[in-house]
Scaffold this motif. Sequence first.
Motif, short mmCIF file in Angstrom:
data_model
loop_
_atom_site.label_atom_id
_atom_site.label_comp_id
_atom_site.label_asym_id
_atom_site.label_seq_id
_atom_site.Cartn_x
_atom_site.Cartn_y
_atom_site.Cartn_z
N LEU A 85 44.32 25.32 39.39
CA LEU A 85 43.91 26.25 40.42
C LEU A 85 42.58 25.86 41.05
CD1 LEU A 85 44.72 28.74 41.86
CD2 LEU A 85 43.69 30.11 40.07
N ARG A 86 42.59 25.70 42.36
CA ARG A 86 41.36 25.43 43.08
C ARG A 86 41.25 26.41 44.22
NH1 ARG A 86 41.68 20.67 45.76
NH2 ARG A 86 39.52 21.03 46.28
N LEU A 87 40.02 26.65 44.62
CA LEU A 87 39.81 27.54 45.74
C LEU A 87 39.89 26.74 47.03
CD1 LEU A 87 39.17 30.29 46.85
CD2 LEU A 87 36.75 29.82 46.50
N ARG A 179 33.07 31.25 43.96
CA ARG A 179 34.11 31.97 43.22
C ARG A 179 34.85 32.89 44.17
NH1 ARG A 179 30.10 31.59 39.59
NH2 ARG A 179 28.81 33.08 40.68
N ALA A 180 36.06 33.23 43.80
CA ALA A 180 36.80 34.21 44.57
C ALA A 180 37.63 35.07 43.62
CB ALA A 180 37.70 33.53 45.60
N ALA A 181 37.64 36.36 43.89
CA ALA A 181 38.48 37.28 43.12
C ALA A 181 39.72 37.56 43.96
CB ALA A 181 37.72 38.57 42.82
N GLN A 182 40.89 37.25 43.43
CA GLN A 182 42.10 37.42 44.21
C GLN A 182 43.04 38.42 43.55
OE1 GLN A 182 43.29 33.70 46.56
NE2 GLN A 182 42.81 32.86 44.58
N THR A 183 43.68 39.20 44.38
CA THR A 183 44.70 40.14 43.92
C THR A 183 45.99 39.81 44.64
OG1 THR A 183 43.09 41.88 43.52
CG2 THR A 183 45.37 42.57 43.77
N ILE A 184 47.05 39.58 43.87
CA ILE A 184 48.32 39.19 44.45
C ILE A 184 49.37 40.24 44.17
CG2 ILE A 184 50.10 37.40 44.49
CD1 ILE A 184 48.05 35.50 43.27
N ASP A 185 50.06 40.71 45.19
CA ASP A 185 51.20 41.58 44.95
C ASP A 185 52.30 41.29 45.97
OD1 ASP A 185 50.09 42.71 47.16
OD2 ASP A 185 49.76 44.68 46.29
N LEU A 206 54.45 37.76 49.98
CA LEU A 206 53.39 37.69 48.99
C LEU A 206 52.09 38.09 49.68
CD1 LEU A 206 53.68 36.69 46.05
CD2 LEU A 206 52.78 34.50 46.79
N PHE A 213 32.77 34.82 46.88
CA PHE A 213 31.37 34.96 46.51
C PHE A 213 30.63 33.64 46.64
CE2 PHE A 213 33.86 38.03 44.23
CZ PHE A 213 33.11 39.19 44.21
N PHE A 234 52.88 30.62 44.88
CA PHE A 234 51.52 30.45 44.42
C PHE A 234 51.60 29.82 43.04
CE2 PHE A 234 47.29 31.86 43.28
CZ PHE A 234 46.65 31.93 44.49
N ILE A 236 49.75 28.31 39.61
CA ILE A 236 48.51 28.30 38.85
C ILE A 236 48.74 27.83 37.42
CG2 ILE A 236 47.29 30.07 40.15
CD1 ILE A 236 48.22 32.09 38.17
N ILE B 184 54.26 31.87 41.31
CA ILE B 184 54.41 33.26 41.73
C ILE B 184 54.95 33.30 43.14
CG2 ILE B 184 53.21 35.44 42.08
CD1 ILE B 184 51.00 34.37 40.26
N PHE B 234 48.68 41.06 40.52
CA PHE B 234 48.24 39.96 39.68
C PHE B 234 46.80 39.65 40.08
CE2 PHE B 234 48.46 35.71 37.91
CZ PHE B 234 49.38 35.84 36.89
N ASP B 235 45.86 39.75 39.15
CA ASP B 235 44.45 39.55 39.48
C ASP B 235 43.94 38.24 38.89
OD1 ASP B 235 44.34 41.98 40.76
OD2 ASP B 235 43.75 43.04 38.94
N ILE B 236 43.31 37.42 39.72
CA ILE B 236 42.76 36.17 39.19
C ILE B 236 41.40 35.86 39.82
CG2 ILE B 236 44.94 35.07 38.59
CD1 ILE B 236 44.96 33.72 41.22
N VAL B 238 38.97 32.66 40.77
CA VAL B 238 39.03 31.23 41.01
C VAL B 238 37.63 30.68 41.15
CG1 VAL B 238 40.02 29.43 42.44
CG2 VAL B 238 41.12 31.64 42.32
#
Lengths: 242, 242
Positions: A85-87, A179-185, A206, A213, A234, A236, B184, B234-236, B238
């Motif tokens: 996983l990379r941003l 950094r990044a906080a991601q939410t996937i649904d 998706l 950040f 996606f 990971i 995903i 799904f929370d991640i 990165v």
Amino acid sequence: MTARTENGLRRPTKYEQLANILEQRVRSRAPNDLLETERELLEEFGVSRATVRQALQLLIRKGLVYNVQGSGTYVADPEMVTKTLRLTGFSEDMRQRGLEPASCVLSQGRTAAPSEVAAKLEIPPGEPLLRIRRLRLADDVPMALEDVFLVAALVDVEELDYRRSLYEQLREQGVKAARAAQTIDAVNLGAEEARHLDQAVGSAALRVRRVTFTGRGQPFELAETLYRGDRYSFDIMVEVAE
Amino acid sequence: MTARTENGLRRPTKYEQLANILEQRVRSRAPNDLLETERELLEEFGVSRATVRQALQLLIRKGLVYNVQGSGTYVADPEMVTKTLRLTGFSEDMRQRGLEPASCVLSQGRTAAPSEVAAKLEIPPGEPLLRIRRLRLADDVPMALEDVFLVAALVDVEELDYRRSLYEQLREQGVKAARAAQTIDAVNLGAEEARHLDQAVGSAALRVRRVTFTGRGQPFELAETLYRGDRYSFDIMVEVAE
DNA sequence: AAGTGGTCTAGACCACCGC
DNA sequence: CGGTGGTCTAGACCACTTC
């Protein structure tokens, strides 16, 4: 056209150089092959063991090799390599998949931060934001709908070029994503979204929501992207914490 | 004449102990507060600087603190803390979200590996597998449909208890999960899936496909889980590789 | 028993930040 | 400029795997 400044160029550290050499070596071997021992490597390259381990740590984090205590260091299965996983932004993501990225700006301009957005960006409500809505294409086929909010105080609005990578331009302005906080649904597409993405109403998509950040822990971007469920996945790699 | 460790319980390393102490300290402070310097910490705890840095590295990877070169170590924003990616099973995942997990076994038994499954598990086609299909509930509401293939040669079939954590039981049998490759995407639910999940046909669902590896890089589990799009995300976190 | 990676020490110098 | 984290060295012992 960019005047590359000094901060972009950095003399590579020993362990980075070593990691690059070892990466070449690893990629020419078969999965689960045994690598040289750490003590052999420090001998061969004339560095200390800590430097060897730092280099190997980089390769482990890339998913290229793995360690087994008491046994050795081994070449990882390529299955794992691709999924590290990379941003990345959309453009780089698509190129890695072998697709040609393109964009179409749907709307763009300044807005005052709604309270919900402001909370996630840790700024006062009403603070000026830059908002960009884009349709993202891969090989000329609609792939994703992107809605991005940037903290206007941190970006030089006049100079943004929407055809280039957003992250790259921000980095040139001294805003470095760390950094990044991601939410996937998963959601069903509404009428307008479906029309843009050339999908039937109600098709599965998706939804990736991201807060990005800087290295200092300051959020500067909030983005919501809707990917076509039939064309995007996606990938990971997850490490067990303990 | 060394003291033997008992029952597989591992004596914590110095840097793990230090990390735990520092974690307590960090959690009692406000975001962006300055932490003690590395040299102050090595003085305070009587360890070397390398050990201090190893402990801080753990906290950085947990997203609890961040470093700024030339300046110091700072308490990270709590927004980031919750989203650190760990490999967990359904039960632990739900408990972390404050929900009570439950299961309902739909079917269970041995099968010969279809070629597609065998390829992902890196075993010959036809090899015996254990397959378990379960409906997963959270607070008594259907949350996910899970379809798991386990390499039968690696698990002691008679002793598996489907009400307990699968990973936990496998760990007791010496099969330790170390990494997982996950894919995903989003799909529309079919009739049978929708019925189990108490959803309308065509509702969006998050599909997570996972191949789980041991520390030696051997895959031992292939799982496909369908999560209700309206109840699960799904929370991640990165990190930028650089 | 020999060899591996994992941990740990006690130093050193460098690159960068803030005053 | 002094202080910080970033890198690096040359050792040492431990826990574990392998034979």
